[in-house]
Design a protein around this motif. Structure first.
Motif, mmCIF file in Angstrom:
data_model
loop_
_atom_site.group_PDB
_atom_site.id
_atom_site.type_symbol
_atom_site.label_atom_id
_atom_site.label_comp_id
_atom_site.label_asym_id
_atom_site.label_seq_id
_atom_site.Cartn_x
_atom_site.Cartn_y
_atom_site.Cartn_z
ATOM 1 N N ASN A 267 -24.664 -22.393 1.938
ATOM 2 C CA ASN A 267 -24.415 -23.831 1.736
ATOM 3 C C ASN A 267 -24.459 -24.606 3.048
ATOM 4 O O ASN A 267 -23.654 -25.515 3.277
ATOM 5 C CB ASN A 267 -23.068 -24.050 1.030
ATOM 6 N N ALA A 268 -25.421 -24.247 3.888
ATOM 7 C CA ALA A 268 -25.519 -24.878 5.204
ATOM 8 C C ALA A 268 -25.973 -26.328 5.077
ATOM 9 O O ALA A 268 -26.908 -26.642 4.335
ATOM 10 C CB ALA A 268 -26.482 -24.097 6.084
ATOM 11 N N ALA A 269 -25.297 -27.206 5.813
ATOM 12 C CA ALA A 269 -25.658 -28.623 5.799
ATOM 13 C C ALA A 269 -25.230 -29.262 7.110
ATOM 14 O O ALA A 269 -24.136 -28.983 7.625
ATOM 15 C CB ALA A 269 -24.977 -29.335 4.625
ATOM 16 N N TRP A 270 -26.098 -30.108 7.650
ATOM 17 C CA TRP A 270 -25.756 -30.852 8.861
ATOM 18 C C TRP A 270 -24.995 -32.117 8.480
ATOM 19 O O TRP A 270 -25.427 -32.864 7.605
ATOM 20 C CB TRP A 270 -27.024 -31.212 9.632
ATOM 21 N N THR A 271 -23.869 -32.337 9.140
ATOM 22 C CA THR A 271 -22.979 -33.445 8.801
ATOM 23 C C THR A 271 -22.769 -34.350 10.002
ATOM 24 O O THR A 271 -22.435 -33.879 11.102
ATOM 25 C CB THR A 271 -21.612 -32.909 8.324
ATOM 26 N N HIS A 272 -22.961 -35.645 9.795
ATOM 27 C CA HIS A 272 -22.664 -36.620 10.845
ATOM 28 C C HIS A 272 -21.188 -36.996 10.764
ATOM 29 O O HIS A 272 -20.684 -37.318 9.686
ATOM 30 C CB HIS A 272 -23.528 -37.875 10.692
ATOM 31 N N VAL A 273 -20.502 -36.951 11.887
ATOM 32 C CA VAL A 273 -19.091 -37.326 11.961
ATOM 33 C C VAL A 273 -18.937 -38.393 13.038
ATOM 34 O O VAL A 273 -19.373 -38.203 14.172
ATOM 35 C CB VAL A 273 -18.194 -36.112 12.290
ATOM 36 N N SER B 17 -21.554 -34.435 20.172
ATOM 37 C CA SER B 17 -22.815 -34.096 20.817
ATOM 38 C C SER B 17 -23.991 -34.095 19.855
ATOM 39 O O SER B 17 -25.131 -34.340 20.259
ATOM 40 C CB SER B 17 -22.717 -32.714 21.476
ATOM 41 N N ASP B 18 -23.722 -33.781 18.607
ATOM 42 C CA ASP B 18 -24.779 -33.679 17.606
ATOM 43 C C ASP B 18 -24.111 -33.694 16.241
ATOM 44 O O ASP B 18 -22.875 -33.698 16.130
ATOM 45 C CB ASP B 18 -25.549 -32.370 17.797
ATOM 46 N N GLU B 19 -24.921 -33.693 15.198
ATOM 47 C CA GLU B 19 -24.377 -33.418 13.885
ATOM 48 C C GLU B 19 -23.775 -32.009 13.890
ATOM 49 O O GLU B 19 -24.104 -31.185 14.743
ATOM 50 C CB GLU B 19 -25.475 -33.514 12.822
#
Length: 291
Positions: free
Chosen positions: A22-28, A36-38
């Motif tokens: 369930n990998a997902a890039w998340t913006h915080v 530094s990054d998502e």
């Protein structure tokens, strides 16, 4: 007992871990800006995990421009409870050879120009940093790295320099001979300070890439050699991370070393004198005591 969420701060390739579901890039977005990054979130063996590329994907950030407060705040806001810092270092000890891992337990901070605290005017706090890393997490890091085939040294003092240049020969000799440092890097401060203020357990795994400039062979630090050694260590670092969920478990008891209650008596500003905007900003990392 409460649910555990593991956070890993390290190089861009560290998140390429087999079995991540369930990998997902998340913006915080944090009160201290964007990290530094998502952040890549997912599950390993059913345990939530979050990966943060410290320098951003593609390495656009140098050590002095890493948004350390935003990084720690973002992990806290996602629900991370335990942070593993993985970084490349130079070694001041012959026995800590290139390719070895050092589970750091102390720091000397020589950085400058980096915001060292979430707190300040309007809400003042002083946390203890006598023991800046969590032994429980360090146990897991040592076990995981050893199982991955790395030569692991338990305990060591990390000299955090500002960079981005490497040390002069005189500095390298001073840090080694007079100050008693064991390894040198550019990123674990103020990272460790901020993790303590956010009541996060924190462990530092330093991967030795070179002997710094004190060593007569090769005599100076070469970036190409550092990158080659770091690449060779990448598989072991990923294997260490892969082992963490099994070593730590999905449920988390209160930290026996008090990392998760570091702010218990740390805030000195009385409620009536606290700046409302500062308090609102701090709730993301210190809500347990402010509320």
């Amino acid at each position: 007992m409460s649910a555990r969420m593991i956070g890993v701060i390290g190089g861009s390739g560290l998140y390429e871990v087999e079995g991540l579901e369930n990998a997902a890039w998340t913006h915080v977005e944090t009160p201290w800006g964007a990290p530094s990054d998502e952040i890549l979130t997912g599950q390993l063996d059913g345990v939530p995990i979050a990966f943060l590329p410290r320098h951003g994907r593609g390495h656009p950030l140098d050590p002095g421009s890493v948004p350390y407060r935003a990084n720690i705040a973002a992990l806290k806001m996602l629900g991370v409870t335990d942070v593993f810092s993985v970084s490349a270092v130079g070694s001041f000890r012959e026995a800590m050879a290139p390719g070895d891992f050092v589970v750091v337990d102390q720091f000397i901070d020589r950085t400058k120009g980096r915001a060292p605290s979430f707190f300040g005017p309007g809400c003042v706090a002083h946390v203890s940093l006598a023991h800046p890393t969590c032994p429980r997490l360090s146990d897991a890091a040592e076990a995981g790295a050893s199982a991955a085939g790395a030569t692991v040294h338990r305990g060591g003092t990390y000299l955090a320099m500002e960079g981005p240049q490497f040390s002069t020969l005189a500095e390298s000799r001073m840090y080694r001979e007079s100050w008693g440092a064991d390894v040198i890097g550019m990123t674990n401060m103020p990272e460790a300070r901020l993790a303590r203020e956010a009541e996060l357990c924190y462990a530092s795994v330093a991967m030795v890439t070179d002997y710094d400039s004190w060593h007569p062979d090769p005599g100076e630090v070469e970036v190409t050699e550092i990158l080659a050694t770091a690449a060779a260590n990448a598989d072991k670092a990923r294997a260490m991370v892969r082992a963490l969920p099994e070593l730590l478990g999905a449920q988390r008891a209160a930290c026996p070393h008090g990392c998760d209650h570091a702010l218990e008596h740390a805030i000195l500003t009385v409620p009536s004198a606290r700046d409302a905007q500062a308090v609102e900003r701090l709730r993301t990392v210190a809500g347990r005591v402010l509320d």
